[in-house]
Design a protein around this motif. Structure first.
Motif, short mmCIF file in Angstrom:
data_model
loop_
_atom_site.label_atom_id
_atom_site.label_comp_id
_atom_site.label_asym_id
_atom_site.label_seq_id
_atom_site.Cartn_x
_atom_site.Cartn_y
_atom_site.Cartn_z
N LEU A 206 35.32 50.16 40.26
CA LEU A 206 34.12 50.29 40.96
C LEU A 206 33.07 50.91 40.00
N VAL A 207 31.70 50.27 40.16
CA VAL A 207 30.70 50.67 39.40
C VAL A 207 29.44 51.22 40.18
N LEU A 208 28.95 52.13 40.02
CA LEU A 208 27.89 52.80 40.75
C LEU A 208 26.77 52.98 40.09
N GLU A 209 25.61 52.50 40.41
CA GLU A 209 24.53 52.93 39.88
C GLU A 209 23.36 53.69 40.56
N ILE A 210 23.17 55.07 40.53
CA ILE A 210 22.30 55.76 41.41
C ILE A 210 20.83 55.38 41.14
N CYS A 211 20.05 54.73 42.09
CA CYS A 211 18.88 54.54 41.64
C CYS A 211 17.53 55.27 42.72
N PRO A 212 17.24 56.34 42.57
CA PRO A 212 16.23 56.92 43.52
C PRO A 212 14.98 56.48 43.21
N ASP A 213 14.03 56.58 43.99
CA ASP A 213 12.81 56.19 44.07
C ASP A 213 12.06 57.03 42.75
N THR A 214 11.41 56.10 41.72
CA THR A 214 10.86 56.67 40.74
C THR A 214 9.58 57.26 41.05
N GLY A 215 9.00 57.11 42.19
CA GLY A 215 7.66 57.58 42.57
C GLY A 215 7.70 58.56 43.17
N LYS B 69 38.59 42.63 43.64
CA LYS B 69 38.93 43.76 42.81
C LYS B 69 38.04 44.58 41.97
N THR B 70 36.92 43.81 41.69
CA THR B 70 35.76 44.52 40.80
C THR B 70 34.52 44.65 41.73
N LEU B 71 33.70 45.52 41.88
CA LEU B 71 32.62 45.60 42.63
C LEU B 71 31.70 46.65 41.86
N SER B 72 30.26 46.11 41.78
CA SER B 72 29.45 47.01 41.00
C SER B 72 28.13 46.71 41.96
N MET B 73 27.36 47.93 41.84
CA MET B 73 26.35 47.94 43.18
C MET B 73 25.38 49.18 42.76
N THR B 74 23.96 49.06 43.26
CA THR B 74 23.03 49.91 43.09
C THR B 74 23.11 50.69 44.55
N ILE B 75 22.81 51.99 44.28
CA ILE B 75 22.67 52.85 45.49
C ILE B 75 21.12 53.57 45.40
N SER B 76 20.37 53.19 46.45
CA SER B 76 19.10 53.60 46.29
C SER B 76 19.07 54.86 47.59
N ASP B 77 17.82 55.20 47.55
CA ASP B 77 17.57 56.09 48.80
C ASP B 77 16.59 55.64 49.66
N ALA C 213 15.87 50.43 42.95
CA ALA C 213 15.58 51.36 44.09
C ALA C 213 15.12 50.57 45.44
N THR C 214 15.57 49.72 45.60
CA THR C 214 15.39 48.94 46.89
C THR C 214 16.31 48.82 47.81
N ASP C 215 16.00 48.47 49.12
CA ASP C 215 17.12 48.33 50.36
C ASP C 215 17.85 46.95 50.33
N ARG C 216 17.67 46.16 49.26
CA ARG C 216 18.20 44.85 49.33
C ARG C 216 19.63 44.72 49.15
N ALA D 78 18.53 54.32 63.85
CA ALA D 78 18.01 55.41 62.97
C ALA D 78 19.26 56.29 62.22
N SER D 79 20.18 56.61 63.17
CA SER D 79 21.37 57.41 62.59
C SER D 79 22.11 56.76 61.40
N MET D 80 22.21 55.46 61.45
CA MET D 80 22.84 54.89 60.34
C MET D 80 21.98 54.54 59.05
N SER D 81 20.68 54.29 59.43
CA SER D 81 19.50 54.09 58.67
C SER D 81 19.19 55.48 57.59
#
Length: 415
Positions: A269-278, A226-234, A207-210, A246-249
């Motif tokens: 394609l692999v997507l891991e959805i990682c919202p802020d746990t706090g 051909k293969t992409l795996s990544m995390t999506i945070s908020d 859950a980071t912006d890295r 700001a519009s894109m951010s």
């Protein structure tokens, strides 16, 4: 017995050695000179340092010093959790590893980026797979020469000076976590190693912006990826990553999906959805990520005409309304089931991790929990939401739960 007098062809011994354990291979290597190469090829093909005892790096470095020819047999090397041994790159020379194809570095400390790039990568021109997990780099080394920005680096052809230096041409890259300047690290990577032929890229930062600092790597490899795996945070897009402001951010999903849309050869394609746990309420809920992915897949022409597999890691947060998630899942299933758009699509996997809120009011944390969740009900819910995929000819829908958390998985293991 000399190799010239062997009555059995050596390729037969090669096949036999494939089925021998390590102690037997050691004995075989002492039988005759002709069996040394087949035995050593299996003995030293995969080396793991750091988990099998103390001073493993020093012992392996001594072995390479006394018998340099052994380095040519090493194809895969893993160095994991060396603790206080922060200067292992000085103790271990990678130069003898002339045929190394895969390198995994985990939980290691480098004093500077030069220690990583020149001390390690520069010595392994044959490297094809690089895995870096939870690395720590204490400081940024002075650049040997001025370097372009990540976006510029992804478009530049190698200069004559860069061609003269034996840097690796990577085929697969995995970056997970890490405590270092990711923008500076990527700049050095793009300016030295050839990543334009990457076929596999895995980016995991929780859950980071890295993740957004690594989008230029997707740009650089978009012709071959051909293969992409990544995390999506908020997390909001950093201003230094997205100059559009700001519009894109405010739309991290749209930003990430716009960048990966260039990878038209993508098949997995692999997507891991990682919202802020706090945060009690996610800034970017799961439904918003699914909606953004649906919008991407509904583009004309289809962005990934060869897409065959999609895997989603989603969180089921107890006590939260989930009607929006179901509606978003049904909408996402429609383009995936459309054979005119994605004729090769064959598999959708949804891994569900239930979470419960522990705290008072808006102050607390989300943590994995199975106590208030019925797995069968949860599976039925997600299977119904993605029902269009299951009904499509030739497509399979899998609903999974994390092995370490699921009571169903625990019962299955006990049986």
């Amino acid at each position: 017995m000399a190799s010239a007098h062997l009555s059995v062809p050596l390729d037969i011994f090669d096949h036999i050695c494939e089925h021998l354990d390590t102690p037997t291979l050691r004995d075989v290597s002492l039988t005759c000179h002709g069996l040394v190469t087949p035995a050593r090829t299996r003995l030293f093909r995969m080396i793991s340092l750091g988990l099998s005892g103390k001073n493993t790096v020093e012992r392996f470095a001594h072995l390479l010093t006394t018998s340099p020819s052994i380095g040519a047999f090493v194809r895969h090397l893993s160095i994991i959790e060396l603790g206080d041994t922060a200067d292992f790159s000085y103790a271990l020379s990678f130069t003898p590893l002339s045929n190394l194809r895969s390198l995994c570095l985990r939980a290691l400390v480098f004093p500077t980026m030069d220690d990583f790039f020149h001390g390690v990568l520069h010595s392994i021109p044959t490297l094809k797979t690089l895995i870096c997990l939870d690395l720590s780099i204490d400081s940024v080394s002075p650049e040997p020469r001025s370097s372009p920005s990540p976006a510029e680096s992804s478009q530049l052809a190698p200069s004559p000076r860069r061609r003269a230096i034996p840097w690796p041409a990577l085929d697969a890259l995995t970056i997970g976590g890490g405590s270092f300047d990711h923008t500076a690290f990527l700049r050095r990577l793009l300016d030295t190693c050839d990543v334009s032929c990457l076929s596999s890229l895995m980016l995991s930062f929780g859950a980071t912006d890295r993740l957004y600092h690594w989008m230029p790597a997707v740009d650089a490899a978009h012709y071959t990826l051909k293969t992409l795996s990544m995390t999506i945070s908020d997390e909001a897009i950093p201003v230094d990553v997205s100059p559009r402001g700001a519009s894109m951010s405010a739309n991290p999903c749209r930003y990430a999906f716009d960048r990966i849309a260039k990878a038209r050869r993508l098949s997995k394609l692999v997507l891991e959805i990682c919202p802020d746990t706090g945060a009690r309420l996610a800034v970017v809920p799961t439904s918003a990520v699914l909606d953004a992915l649906c919008t991407l897949l509904e583009r004309t022409p289809p962005p990934f005409p060869g897409l065959s597999s999609l895997k989603l890691h989603v969180l089921h947060r107890c006590e939260m309304l989930d009607e929006a998630e179901c509606a978003s899942a049904r909408a996402l299933a429609r383009p995936l089931a459309d054979r005119a758009r994605y004729p090769a699509f064959a598999s959708l996997t949804v891994e569900v991790c239930p979470q419960a809120w522990r705290g008072r009011g808006d102050y607390g944390i989300w943590y994995p929990s199975w106590g208030a969740v019925n797995e069968d009900v949860l599976e039925c819910r997600w299977r119904g939401a993605f029902g269009a995929v299951e009904e499509a000819e030739g497509a399979v829908l899998h609903i999974e739960f994390p092995m370490m958390l699921s009571p169903r998985s625990a019962r299955a293991r006990r049986r």
